[in-house]
Design an enzyme around this catalytic site. Structure first.
Site, short mmCIF file in Angstrom:
data_model
loop_
_atom_site.label_atom_id
_atom_site.label_comp_id
_atom_site.label_asym_id
_atom_site.label_seq_id
_atom_site.Cartn_x
_atom_site.Cartn_y
_atom_site.Cartn_z
N ARG A 192 42.13 29.34 34.72
CA ARG A 192 41.57 30.69 34.65
C ARG A 192 41.86 31.44 35.95
O ARG A 192 40.97 31.68 36.75
CB ARG A 192 40.09 30.60 34.37
CG ARG A 192 39.90 30.14 32.95
CD ARG A 192 38.52 30.32 32.50
NE ARG A 192 38.52 30.93 31.19
CZ ARG A 192 37.43 31.13 30.50
NH1 ARG A 192 36.27 30.83 30.99
NH2 ARG A 192 37.50 31.67 29.31
N GLN B 1 45.57 35.43 32.80
CA GLN B 1 44.56 36.11 31.97
C GLN B 1 45.10 36.50 30.59
O GLN B 1 44.40 36.35 29.59
CB GLN B 1 44.06 37.36 32.69
CG GLN B 1 42.69 37.13 33.27
CD GLN B 1 42.20 38.28 34.12
OE1 GLN B 1 42.94 39.22 34.39
NE2 GLN B 1 40.96 38.21 34.53
N ASP C 7 45.10 33.61 27.94
CA ASP C 7 43.86 32.85 27.81
C ASP C 7 43.31 32.91 26.38
O ASP C 7 42.64 33.88 26.01
CB ASP C 7 42.87 33.42 28.83
CG ASP C 7 41.59 32.63 28.90
OD1 ASP C 7 41.35 31.77 28.03
OD2 ASP C 7 40.79 32.89 29.81
N SER D 68 39.38 33.20 26.03
CA SER D 68 38.83 34.55 26.17
C SER D 68 39.13 35.40 24.94
O SER D 68 38.24 36.08 24.43
CB SER D 68 39.42 35.26 27.40
OG SER D 68 38.96 34.65 28.56
N TYR E 10 32.77 29.27 35.79
CA TYR E 10 31.98 28.43 34.88
C TYR E 10 30.63 28.03 35.47
O TYR E 10 30.48 27.93 36.69
CB TYR E 10 32.75 27.15 34.56
CG TYR E 10 33.91 27.35 33.64
CD1 TYR E 10 33.73 27.82 32.35
CD2 TYR E 10 35.20 27.07 34.06
CE1 TYR E 10 34.80 28.00 31.50
CE2 TYR E 10 36.29 27.25 33.21
CZ TYR E 10 36.08 27.71 31.94
OH TYR E 10 37.13 27.90 31.09
P1 NAD Z 1 31.50 29.75 28.94
O1 NAD Z 1 31.92 29.94 27.53
O2 NAD Z 1 31.84 28.47 29.62
O3 NAD Z 1 29.92 29.94 29.03
C1 NAD Z 1 29.28 31.08 28.52
C2 NAD Z 1 28.23 31.57 29.49
O4 NAD Z 1 27.08 30.71 29.45
C3 NAD Z 1 28.67 31.60 30.95
O5 NAD Z 1 28.51 32.91 31.44
C4 NAD Z 1 27.72 30.62 31.64
O6 NAD Z 1 27.41 30.99 32.97
C5 NAD Z 1 26.51 30.71 30.74
N1 NAD Z 1 25.55 29.59 30.86
C6 NAD Z 1 25.76 28.27 31.05
N2 NAD Z 1 24.60 27.59 31.12
C7 NAD Z 1 23.60 28.50 30.97
C8 NAD Z 1 22.18 28.43 30.95
N3 NAD Z 1 21.55 27.27 31.11
N4 NAD Z 1 21.48 29.56 30.76
C9 NAD Z 1 22.11 30.77 30.61
N5 NAD Z 1 23.44 30.90 30.62
C10 NAD Z 1 24.19 29.79 30.80
O7 NAD Z 1 32.03 30.97 29.83
P2 NAD Z 1 33.26 31.92 29.54
O8 NAD Z 1 32.89 32.92 28.53
O9 NAD Z 1 34.43 31.08 29.26
O10 NAD Z 1 33.47 32.72 30.90
C11 NAD Z 1 32.93 32.36 32.12
C12 NAD Z 1 33.46 33.29 33.22
O11 NAD Z 1 34.85 33.09 33.45
C13 NAD Z 1 33.29 34.75 32.98
O12 NAD Z 1 32.76 35.33 34.14
C14 NAD Z 1 34.66 35.27 32.75
O13 NAD Z 1 34.82 36.60 33.14
C15 NAD Z 1 35.47 34.34 33.61
N6 NAD Z 1 36.87 34.26 33.11
C16 NAD Z 1 37.89 34.41 33.97
C17 NAD Z 1 39.20 34.35 33.49
C18 NAD Z 1 40.40 34.53 34.38
O14 NAD Z 1 40.26 34.95 35.50
N7 NAD Z 1 41.59 34.20 33.90
C19 NAD Z 1 39.45 34.12 32.15
C20 NAD Z 1 38.36 33.96 31.30
C21 NAD Z 1 37.07 34.04 31.80
#
Ligand code: NAD
Length: 374
Positions: free
Chosen positions: A121, A126, A129, A132, A229
């Site tokens: 990530r 991006q 991905d 996403s 994460y």
């Molecule tokens: P994910 O699917 O792993 O998790 C979903 C959400 O659940 C996350 O925000 C996590 O913090 C939250 N979570 C975990 N445990 C929890 C709890 N006990 N209570 C409440 N919330 C909880 O996450 P995701 O959707 O894959 O994305 C995570 C982050 O990664 C985002 O900020 C996203 O913007 C970032 N991201 C970056 C890139 C990149 O730079 N290439 C690509 C994709 C996502």
């Protein structure tokens, strides 16, 4: 180079790993694309659409013959790839954590398997991905499913017969899916609040016009967390979070949970007792159902009712938006492959030391080579 596009065979799979647009783009790179007959059916694309874009259409054996790159959405049964050339690249959502036997099968067949869900990530990746692109659509669809199951309206309406009040929507877990769920619920006119363990999400929640509900007395994860994460939280945090949720949830009509922790079962965020505190007719959609569920009693792929509350165990929601999810998935694949296309040589060149290649390459030369599968 010849690129084969497989017709998906997994139960319930509707998506396709190519769309006419990516066929044209691959052709522009000098590749030829062969699409297995009926590949686009579940996503409203006909064989003729692919032919018009310049692809050939044929049987599995036809498309595999001589193909150096094989594209799929979900990983196929290795036995179904007989006739594929050794060293052919198999690229898709191969689910290496849960399909180890199949990965061994790809290695035994001499294929170079690449799992797109393990794409690092980082900014450069991006546009490649798939987690996403598919989560974004799932977050949207979760709200639509909730609206459909909810026996009331989402927006506030002032009518001659009286006022209909706005639905109160609480989104738990503000990653890609959660952010889209907030945006969608707002567009429908819901009154939205949201929570996460990562402090960086507070600003994102506010910027979407929703209200952040955060544990204040115990520290959560500062900033984004490693790679964006979350990790498992301390017992103290979990207790504080449970108290916060108990106080908030009884006033909510719709709850969408999306919380995931990589490599671990989904955190339990809503107990049976908390469900019982909700108003009958409320709806909970658990997007983490496949990973064990955020909600007690939730069943993946099913709708159950408890204490008058409908609990939807959302499973693979992106599949229900097959045309859009195929388009985004296909573009993710194209963006990955075209980034490594040597235009002069007219072929794909994957440097062994590249971070993206190392991140997703599972098998090579008859062996499983990824460190996470060692
Ligand atoms: P994910 O699917 O792993 O998790 C979903 C959400 O659940 C996350 O925000 C996590 O913090 C939250 N979570 C975990 N445990 C929890 C709890 N006990 N209570 C409440 N919330 C909880 O996450 P995701 O959707 O894959 O994305 C995570 C982050 O990664 C985002 O900020 C996203 O913007 C970032 N991201 C970056 C890139 C990149 O730079 N290439 C690509 C994709 C996502």
């Amino acid at each position: 180079m010849k690129i084969a596009v497989l017709k998906e065979s997994a139960d319930g799979e509707t998506r396709c790993s190519a769309i006419p647009e990516t066929v044209k783009k691959f052709s522009a790179l000098g590749a030829s694309v062969a699409v297995e007959r009926g590949s686009g059916q579940g996503a409203s694309m006909s064989d003729a659409d692919f032919e018009a874009a310049g692809a050939s259409v044929g049987t599995r054996a036809d498309v595999l013959k001589g193909a150096e790159i094989i594209l799929c959405v979900t990983g196929p049964d290795p036995a179904s790839l007989k006739g594929a050339a050794k060293r052919a690249l198999l690229v898709g959502a191969l689910d290496p954590s849960r399909r180890r036997e199949a990965i061994d099968g790809y290695a035994a067949a001499g294929l170079d398997a690449m799992a797109m869900e393990w794409m690092p990530r980082i900014t450069r990746a991006q546009s490649m991905d798939i987690l996403s692109s598919q989560s974004n659509l799932a977050g949207y669809k979760a709200v639509i499913e909730a609206a459909d199951a909810y026996g009331r309206a989402f927006p506030m309406m002032m009518t001659a017969a009286g006022t209909v009040s706005a639905a109160k929507v609480f989104v738990m877990g503000v990653g890609v899916a959660g952010l889209q769920a907030i945006a969608t619920a707002r567009r429908l006119g819901g009154q939205v609040s949201a929570t996460d363990v990562r402090s960086a999400t507070k600003e994102q929640i506010l910027s979407l016009g929703a209200k952040p509900i955060f544990v204040e007395n115990v520290a959560g994860i500062e900033g984004e967390g490693a790679g964006g994460y979350a990790t498992e939280m301390s017992a103290e945090y979990q207790k504080a979070q449970a108290e916060l949720v108990s106080a908030h949830i009884a006033k909510q009509d719709i709850v969408i949970t999306t919380a995931l922790i990589p490599g671990k079962p989904a955190p339990r965020l809503i107990s049976n007792a908390q469900l019982a505190s909700m108003r009958p007719g409320s709806v909970v959609v658990d997007l983490a159902a496949e990973a064990g569920g955020n909600v007690e009693g939730c069943v993946a792929g099913e709708r159950v009712e408890k204490h008058g509350v409908t609990i939807i165990g959302a499973s693979n929601l992106a599949r229900s938006l097959a045309a859009d999810s195929s388009a985004l998935f296909a573009r993710n694949l194209y963006n990955f492959l075209s980034a490594f296309w040597d235009k002069d040589a007219g072929k794909l060149v994957l440097p062994d030391d590249d971070e993206l290649v190392k991140g997703i390459r599972l098998t090579r030369g008859g062996k499983v080579v990824h460190e996470r599968l060692a």
